[in-house]
Structures are given as C-alpha cells and as structure tokens.
Scaffold this motif. Sequence first.
Motif, PDB file in Angstrom:
ATOM      1  N   TYR B  62       0.796  -1.227   0.000  1.00  0.00           N
ATOM      2  CA  TYR B  62       0.000   0.000   0.000  1.00  0.00           C
ATOM      3  C   TYR B  62       0.838   1.290   0.000  1.00  0.00           C
ATOM      4  CZ  TYR B  62      -3.867   3.147   0.794  1.00  0.00           C
ATOM      5  OH  TYR B  62      -4.764   4.167   0.673  1.00  0.00           O
ATOM      6  N   PRO B  63       1.873   1.414   0.851  1.00  0.00           N
ATOM      7  CA  PRO B  63       2.646   2.664   0.793  1.00  0.00           C
ATOM      8  C   PRO B  63       3.391   2.833  -0.540  1.00  0.00           C
ATOM      9  CG  PRO B  63       3.077   1.457   2.824  1.00  0.00           C
ATOM     10  CD  PRO B  63       2.325   0.530   1.934  1.00  0.00           C
ATOM     11  N   VAL B  64       3.832   1.722  -1.131  1.00  0.00           N
ATOM     12  CA  VAL B  64       4.470   1.798  -2.451  1.00  0.00           C
ATOM     13  C   VAL B  64       3.471   2.359  -3.460  1.00  0.00           C
ATOM     14  CG1 VAL B  64       5.462   0.422  -4.326  1.00  0.00           C
ATOM     15  CG2 VAL B  64       6.033  -0.120  -1.944  1.00  0.00           C
ATOM     16  N   PHE B  65       2.236   1.855  -3.414  1.00  0.00           N
ATOM     17  CA  PHE B  65       1.178   2.355  -4.293  1.00  0.00           C
ATOM     18  C   PHE B  65       0.945   3.856  -4.096  1.00  0.00           C
ATOM     19  CE2 PHE B  65      -3.461   3.351  -4.187  1.00  0.00           C
ATOM     20  CZ  PHE B  65      -3.631   3.521  -5.554  1.00  0.00           C
ATOM     21  N   ALA B  81      -3.225   9.072 -13.585  1.00  0.00           N
ATOM     22  CA  ALA B  81      -2.781   8.423 -12.349  1.00  0.00           C
ATOM     23  C   ALA B  81      -3.987   7.969 -11.524  1.00  0.00           C
ATOM     24  CB  ALA B  81      -1.910   9.377 -11.538  1.00  0.00           C
ATOM     25  N   ALA B  82      -5.029   8.798 -11.462  1.00  0.00           N
ATOM     26  CA  ALA B  82      -6.222   8.431 -10.704  1.00  0.00           C
ATOM     27  C   ALA B  82      -6.888   7.203 -11.316  1.00  0.00           C
ATOM     28  CB  ALA B  82      -7.198   9.599 -10.651  1.00  0.00           C
ATOM     29  N   LEU B  83      -6.916   7.151 -12.647  1.00  0.00           N
ATOM     30  CA  LEU B  83      -7.459   5.973 -13.330  1.00  0.00           C
ATOM     31  C   LEU B  83      -6.637   4.734 -12.969  1.00  0.00           C
ATOM     32  CD1 LEU B  83      -9.583   5.089 -15.471  1.00  0.00           C
ATOM     33  CD2 LEU B  83      -7.794   5.368 -17.186  1.00  0.00           C
ATOM     34  N   LEU B  86      -7.620   3.527  -9.602  1.00  0.00           N
ATOM     35  CA  LEU B  86      -8.868   2.747  -9.581  1.00  0.00           C
ATOM     36  C   LEU B  86      -8.610   1.307 -10.035  1.00  0.00           C
ATOM     37  CD1 LEU B  86     -11.512   5.279 -10.942  1.00  0.00           C
ATOM     38  CD2 LEU B  86     -11.174   4.515  -8.585  1.00  0.00           C
ATOM     39  N   VAL B  87      -7.783   1.152 -11.081  1.00  0.00           N
ATOM     40  CA  VAL B  87      -7.450  -0.198 -11.546  1.00  0.00           C
ATOM     41  C   VAL B  87      -6.695  -0.963 -10.452  1.00  0.00           C
ATOM     42  CG1 VAL B  87      -6.232  -1.557 -13.295  1.00  0.00           C
ATOM     43  CG2 VAL B  87      -7.411   0.541 -13.952  1.00  0.00           C
ATOM     44  N   TYR B  88      -5.839  -0.230  -9.714  1.00  0.00           N
ATOM     45  CA  TYR B  88      -5.108  -0.861  -8.608  1.00  0.00           C
ATOM     46  C   TYR B  88      -6.079  -1.440  -7.576  1.00  0.00           C
ATOM     47  CZ  TYR B  88      -1.903  -1.520  -4.694  1.00  0.00           C
ATOM     48  OH  TYR B  88      -1.193  -2.067  -3.654  1.00  0.00           O
ATOM     49  N   VAL B  89      -7.114  -0.672  -7.216  1.00  0.00           N
ATOM     50  CA  VAL B  89      -8.089  -1.163  -6.226  1.00  0.00           C
ATOM     51  C   VAL B  89      -8.807  -2.401  -6.769  1.00  0.00           C
ATOM     52  CG1 VAL B  89     -10.175  -0.612  -4.910  1.00  0.00           C
ATOM     53  CG2 VAL B  89      -8.367   1.087  -5.138  1.00  0.00           C
ATOM     54  N   PHE B 110      -2.608 -10.297  -8.836  1.00  0.00           N
ATOM     55  CA  PHE B 110      -1.223  -9.925  -8.561  1.00  0.00           C
ATOM     56  C   PHE B 110      -0.547  -9.352  -9.796  1.00  0.00           C
ATOM     57  CE2 PHE B 110       3.320 -10.772  -8.028  1.00  0.00           C
ATOM     58  CZ  PHE B 110       3.540 -10.180  -6.806  1.00  0.00           C
ATOM     59  N   TYR B 111      -0.721 -10.041 -10.926  1.00  0.00           N
ATOM     60  CA  TYR B 111      -0.076  -9.557 -12.161  1.00  0.00           C
ATOM     61  C   TYR B 111      -0.653  -8.218 -12.603  1.00  0.00           C
ATOM     62  CZ  TYR B 111       2.032 -14.190 -12.408  1.00  0.00           C
ATOM     63  OH  TYR B 111       2.748 -15.324 -12.123  1.00  0.00           O
ATOM     64  N   LEU B 112      -1.985  -8.049 -12.456  1.00  0.00           N
ATOM     65  CA  LEU B 112      -2.584  -6.757 -12.811  1.00  0.00           C
ATOM     66  C   LEU B 112      -2.021  -5.645 -11.922  1.00  0.00           C
ATOM     67  CD1 LEU B 112      -4.597  -5.084 -14.416  1.00  0.00           C
ATOM     68  CD2 LEU B 112      -6.405  -5.790 -12.833  1.00  0.00           C
ATOM     69  N   MET B 113      -1.876  -5.956 -10.615  1.00  0.00           N
ATOM     70  CA  MET B 113      -1.337  -4.968  -9.683  1.00  0.00           C
ATOM     71  C   MET B 113       0.083  -4.564 -10.067  1.00  0.00           C
ATOM     72  SD  MET B 113      -0.308  -5.456  -5.687  1.00  0.00           S
ATOM     73  CE  MET B 113       1.166  -6.381  -6.185  1.00  0.00           C
ATOM     74  N   ILE B 114       0.921  -5.542 -10.430  1.00  0.00           N
ATOM     75  CA  ILE B 114       2.301  -5.240 -10.812  1.00  0.00           C
ATOM     76  C   ILE B 114       2.317  -4.335 -12.054  1.00  0.00           C
ATOM     77  CG2 ILE B 114       4.455  -6.261 -11.680  1.00  0.00           C
ATOM     78  CD1 ILE B 114       4.026  -6.683  -8.698  1.00  0.00           C
TER      79      ILE B 114
END
Lengths: 146, 146, 146
Positions: B62-65, B81-83, B86-89, B110-114
């Motif tokens: 989370y802090p990295v994000f 960045a805001a978009l 949202l994808v990160y969440v 996990f892969y989407l988050m990376i």
Amino acid sequence: MTTTEQPILLAAVSLFSALHLGFQARRVGWSRMKYKIMPPAVNGPPEFERTFRAHQNGVEFYPVFLVVLWTSGLFCNEALAALGGLVYVVAREMYFTGYANSAEGRLPGFYLMICVLLALAVTAAVGIIPSFLDKYLSIKILSRSI
Amino acid sequence: MTTTEQPILLAAVSLFSALHLGFQARRVGWSRMKYKIMPPAVNGPPEFERTFRAHQNGVEFYPVFLVVLWTSGLFCNEALAALGGLVYVVAREMYFTGYANSAEGRLPGFYLMICVLLALAVTAAVGIIPSFLDKYLSIKILSRSI
Amino acid sequence: MTTTEQPILLAAVSLFSALHLGFQARRVGWSRMKYKIMPPAVNGPPEFERTFRAHQNGVEFYPVFLVVLWTSGLFCNEALAALGGLVYVVAREMYFTGYANSAEGRLPGFYLMICVLLALAVTAAVGIIPSFLDKYLSIKILSRSI
C-alpha cells in the motif's frame, strides 16, 4: 508556500504519530529481549506474541490513518483533523498497552481507533465530494463553494 | 490553495483505496470468527491463512502504491494516475477474493497490480526527470518545459 | 504550482525508495522459489525466514520514513532531507542483504537506519516548531521567521 499556508498541524500530528509507531517497534524489541526471542523468530510465549501483533496491527492501519488524516485536514478542516489524529494516537497507545496485557485488553483502543478513522473518512468525503462536483461537473453545493 | 489547484482526483482515489484496505482488515476479522482463530494467533486452517496473508500483502504494497500514485499524478498527469489508482483497487480486490479461494487464485490480481504499479512508476519518473533537469541543471527537454 | 516550487528531490527519493521496497518483495518471491515455500506459508528454513522478516521490517518502517522525510524536507531543508532519504535506502539495502546472510548481519544497516530516522525527525521538529509558534501563538524565533 508561505508559513501561513502550510498544513503545520497535520505535519506535527503526522510526525508525532510516526514517532509513536517507531516507539512501538522499540517496545517489541524490548519484549524480544525480555523473553529471549531472537530474530527472525516471531513465535514465543503469549505475552510476546500479543506485543508483536499489537505493533503489527499498528503497522497495518498506519497508512490508512495517514490518508484519512490528510484528506480530511486538507479538504474539510485542518484543526479538527489534527485533533482526530491526536485521539488516534491515544487509541493506538490504549490498544498497544491493553493488548500487551491481555487479548481482550486490545478492544477499547480498537473501538476508539475505528471511530476516529470513520470520523476522519466521513469528513474527508464531505470535503472532497463538493470540490469534485464543483471542479469537474460545475455543480456548486454548500456555501463554501459559492 | 484554491479549489482548482487541489489534486482532488488523487485525494478521492487515495481515500477510496484506504477504505478498501480497511475493509480487507474487516474481512480478516470475519475469517477469524468463522474459523475461531483468536488473536494473537495467526495460524489456522489454510482458508484462514490465505485470507490473512492476502490482507498482509495489501499492507506490504500500500505505501508503495501511494508513492507512485502521487508522484505520477503530480508530476505527469493527475487523471491518468487516478485511473491507474482505480485499476489498482480492482486488482487488489481480485487478489484478495482470489487468494481467499485458493493460492493460485491470487495470481491474476497480482499480475494486474504489478502492471499498474510499473505504469505509475514509469509515468512518475517521466514526469520527475525533466523537472529535475530543468530546475537543478537548467536543461530543458520536452515541450512542457519550454 | 510551478516547477520551481515543487519538491522534486523529495518526490524523486520517495519514488526510488518505493521501488527499492518493491524490489525487496521481489527478492522474497525469489527466496520462496529457491526454498520451495509456497504461499500462504511464511515458515521454512532459517535463510527464508530471515529474508521474509527483512522485507517485513522494511514494510514496518516505510511509512515512518516517508513521514519524517517529507516533514523534514518541507519544514526544514529539502536537499538535506533528500540526502537523508538516500542514506536510508542504503541502510535498508545493508539491512536486507545482511539479514539474508545471518541474523547478526542485519545490525549495521539497522543502526544506520535508526540514525537517519532520528536525524530526519529532529530536523522536522526543528522546522515545525518555529512555524507552529509563529502561526498559532505569534511568537517569532530564529532569523528565518523574522
């Protein structure tokens, strides 16, 4: 930025809360020495495991706290948010010392912490939503935006 | 700061992601009740351990994000960045629900988050480097700095 | 905000430190593969457990680091704080690689990290306190406020 524009109260409360979290890490270290739990072990007598988990829980919630503190302070009211931040640190101290004594002892601090986080999140949303509507949809609500 | 200068989108996405992380902590609490794992214990049936670790992984990233979200949003493009935020969440929700079901289920999220984190980090660097060269070395590159 | 007002150094160091923390997570993943520790397990041979805990310790301290970095940089001196941030990343790298080799190997990096955090916290307080006294109590101290 001039002095009068800087969010000094938010910065001061953030610094205080960060030092408090660092101090919790220090107390886990003291607990390691007391019960002779050498790193990387994180298991041991219940007293040590409660202290270890009390700090971990503080780590888990800390970035959430920082986000609601700053969004509430910048978009709603800085002094109110800073006051909420001080209550949050008190709640975390109640949680830590309570949890170190017994598993049930963590609950009063936990409930107080949840109340503070919800209050900061609601005031942050109350501040962000009108600003968003004004800036992106040109909808003006509340006297502050008129 | 006037309303039009405030990074409202970044603040809104940060608040949303913080509430989502808090909700993950809540779901670990529900899993504790379901499998009767009383704090400070963190071991139990695989279903509980996967849920517990899913939240821990959210805490770890989370802090990295937050850092890549805000540096990308302030130095490159706030809306993009805001978009990404949202994808990160969405990715974190896929990770959490997938991991709660099976260890392999965590991988798509996990892969989407990376991918999101890398995209935000690259756009942040693309924004910071020209500003740095301009301010500290008086080298102007890209039309935005001319 | 114009380019010259943006805290570019703080943003650059934050981005660098976030990527370094993400890289530590990657190395835990490599250690999982090497010792065949499949998620959600976090126990295994001492080599794996030390690597896992080295990353966890980085996660525990990272938000504390971000708070003291930014309060020191915004309220005291940006270049000094950014330099402290670079030393912090070096200390975390020493900690991680040292801890992966042996439990005692974590100590040099740990002590260096504590020194950096304390230096950033003290300079942050030195910057915040006069601003606070000036803004809220109209007490002017130090030449910078006159």
